[in-house]
Design an enzyme around this catalytic site. Structure first.
Site, mmCIF file in Angstrom:
data_model
loop_
_atom_site.group_PDB
_atom_site.id
_atom_site.type_symbol
_atom_site.label_atom_id
_atom_site.label_comp_id
_atom_site.label_asym_id
_atom_site.label_seq_id
_atom_site.Cartn_x
_atom_site.Cartn_y
_atom_site.Cartn_z
ATOM 1 N N THR A 1 -30.902 57.365 4.668
ATOM 2 C CA THR A 1 -29.481 57.449 4.119
ATOM 3 C C THR A 1 -29.544 58.120 2.594
ATOM 4 O O THR A 1 -29.145 57.435 1.648
ATOM 5 C CB THR A 1 -29.002 55.910 4.117
ATOM 6 O OG1 THR A 1 -29.779 55.095 3.644
ATOM 7 C CG2 THR A 1 -28.302 55.731 5.472
ATOM 8 N N GLU B 1 -39.185 64.868 12.535
ATOM 9 C CA GLU B 1 -37.843 65.592 12.142
ATOM 10 C C GLU B 1 -37.672 66.839 12.924
ATOM 11 O O GLU B 1 -38.484 67.672 13.046
ATOM 12 C CB GLU B 1 -37.555 65.675 10.600
ATOM 13 C CG GLU B 1 -37.667 64.256 10.334
ATOM 14 C CD GLU B 1 -37.485 64.179 8.596
ATOM 15 O OE1 GLU B 1 -36.708 65.244 8.247
ATOM 16 O OE2 GLU B 1 -38.148 63.389 8.001
#
Length: 427
Positions: free
Chosen positions: A280, A216
């Protein structure tokens, strides 16, 4: 299976009677004691038993499973109160099957877990999992694997018939994802070769069945380098019969800007990996404004974009099991939300005397309360209603499965709900 929303005057006994269920099962399936007061607006999973079996002297879970032509895992899933234990007591009542349950489809189920997850919680969850993913193997600036104390998790997963995915990330010991470590590795072919050899050795030694890559905050200019790295992992691991999953930040278009998003090229990474995991969640986040953590319209938008570049059978849909509590008024850059489990969020509502509301658009529960200092708080979390919407979405779109962050944030009702709604993929 029913999702019952508690109204004033409801009790566990009255709810169970309404749905021809057993109060002890309703309590266990929702992480409650029979004496636990209910909260107005609280959602409960209620399953109506079709066949019950009372344990006789000398019977074991194995013998009962054989008698009904079921697996031990199936019996454990249908009887959450066992918490994964096979030891039965004479007089225990087991549910063999349930009425009015029509699976929406078949899904693989993955859950992430820190090494310190409680033993009973881990054993309770494992019968419902296709995969367990211990979190996380980080990398040093030189591209060397940081160690992970995963032995207990791997042993328990194997015992319950769940496969284990090795999680590779750029998370540092301080708990931050390192852009610098990612950049150093992605621009150093020799370091990548050494890391790959170490990964293969670790997987062979510990019995991991596949790899979950989760870098990330990768610098945007390394977008193609990151996809090439994931592809390199896949090509090497697939020869060993091991799949590679790439975790993706929640995007709704290729043009989405921001350090979290730009190097996560959905088209490139879905081709580079065997499957993708859509993270999500985190619309409501620690330093953000109070709102639903995984509002359904936004989840649908991310999934629709992912489906425009890859097939549903290559996608795991992420779902959170946690809650945030924001003190109000919200001040940007100053307000910090407290993080805890969704189950603890209901317990807090009970403690402060709050009633739970439900946002029909976001498909998420929430409530407000005042603390002892008379400061208002907003709490958003997940429950059976919000998770049902996500599970139904995954089944409707033909996805490979669901991935839950993370198993240590207790939400008991998630697992009986899953068992009632879908056929769980086993390996």
């Amino acid at each position: 299976m029913h999702i019952h929303v508690v109204k004033r005057g409801d009790t566990l006994s009255s709810i169970a009677a309404m749905h021809d269920a057993l109060p002890t099962f309703v309590a266990a399936d929702n992480g409650l004691a029979l004496s636990t007061p209910l909260v107005i607006g609280q959602a409960l999973v209620v399953r109506t038993p079709k066949t019950l079996h009372t344990v006789r002297a000398g019977e074991t879970l194995s013998s009962i499973a054989r008698d009904y032509d079921l697996s031990i895992r199936t019996l454990l899933r249908r009887n959450f109160f066992l918490h994964g234990r096979e030891l039965l007591r004479e007089g225990d009542v087991l549910a063999i099957d349930y009425a009015d349950e029509a699976p929406l489809g078949t899904l693989g189920v993955n859950a992430y877990a820190y090494p310190y997850i409680g033993g009973e919680l881990l054993d309770s969850v494992l019968p419902y999992l296709t995969y367990l993913t211990p979190f996380t193997y980080g990398i040093t600036p030189a591209g060397v694997l940081a160690p992970l104390d995963d032995a207990r998790l791997l042993e328990r997963a194997a015992r319950y018939g769940a496969k284990s995915l090795m999680h590779l990330s750029t998370l540092t010991p301080e708990g931050n994802f390192s852009s610098e470590n990612a950049a150093a590795l992605l621009q150093n072919d020799r370091a990548q070769s050494a890391l790959l050899a170490e990964i293969l050795q670790t997987m062979a030694k510990k019995g991991y069945c596949g790899l979950d890559v989760d870098f990330e905050y990768v610098p945007p200019e390394l977008r193609e380098d990151y996809a090439a790295f994931v592809c390199r992992m896949r090509e090497a691991l697939n020869t060993e019969g091991k799949p590679v999953v790439a975790a993706l930040a929640p995007k709704t278009s290729a043009q989405q800007r921001g350090l979290l998003y730009e190097a996560h090229d959905y088209a490139l990474l879905s081709k580079a990996a065997n499957a993708v995991f859509l993270m999500t969640y985190e619309w409501g986040y620690v330093y953000g404004e109070p709102q639903a953590i995984a509002p359904l319209p936004q989840v649908c938008a991310v999934l629709d974009y992912a489906l425009s570049v890859t097939a549903g059978e290559n996608i795991f849909l992420g779902a959170p099991l946690y809650a945030y509590d924001w003190p109000l008024p919200y001040e940007k850059g100053r307000t910090r939300a407290e993080t805890f489990s969704s189950q603890a969020a209901v317990a807090r509502a009970r403690l402060v005397g709050a009633e739970i509301e439900f946002d029909e658009t976001a498909r998420s529960p929430y409530y407000h309360y005042f603390d002892k200092m008379r400061r208002e708080h907003a709490v958003w979390f997940e429950d059976a209603r919000s998770l049902r919407a996500k599970i139904a979405l995954a089944a409707e779109k033909g996805l490979q499965g669901m991935g839950f962050w993370q198993a240590g944030r207790e939400l008991t009702q998630a697992w009986p709900l899953l068992d009632a709604l879908v056929r769980l993929e086993t390996l």
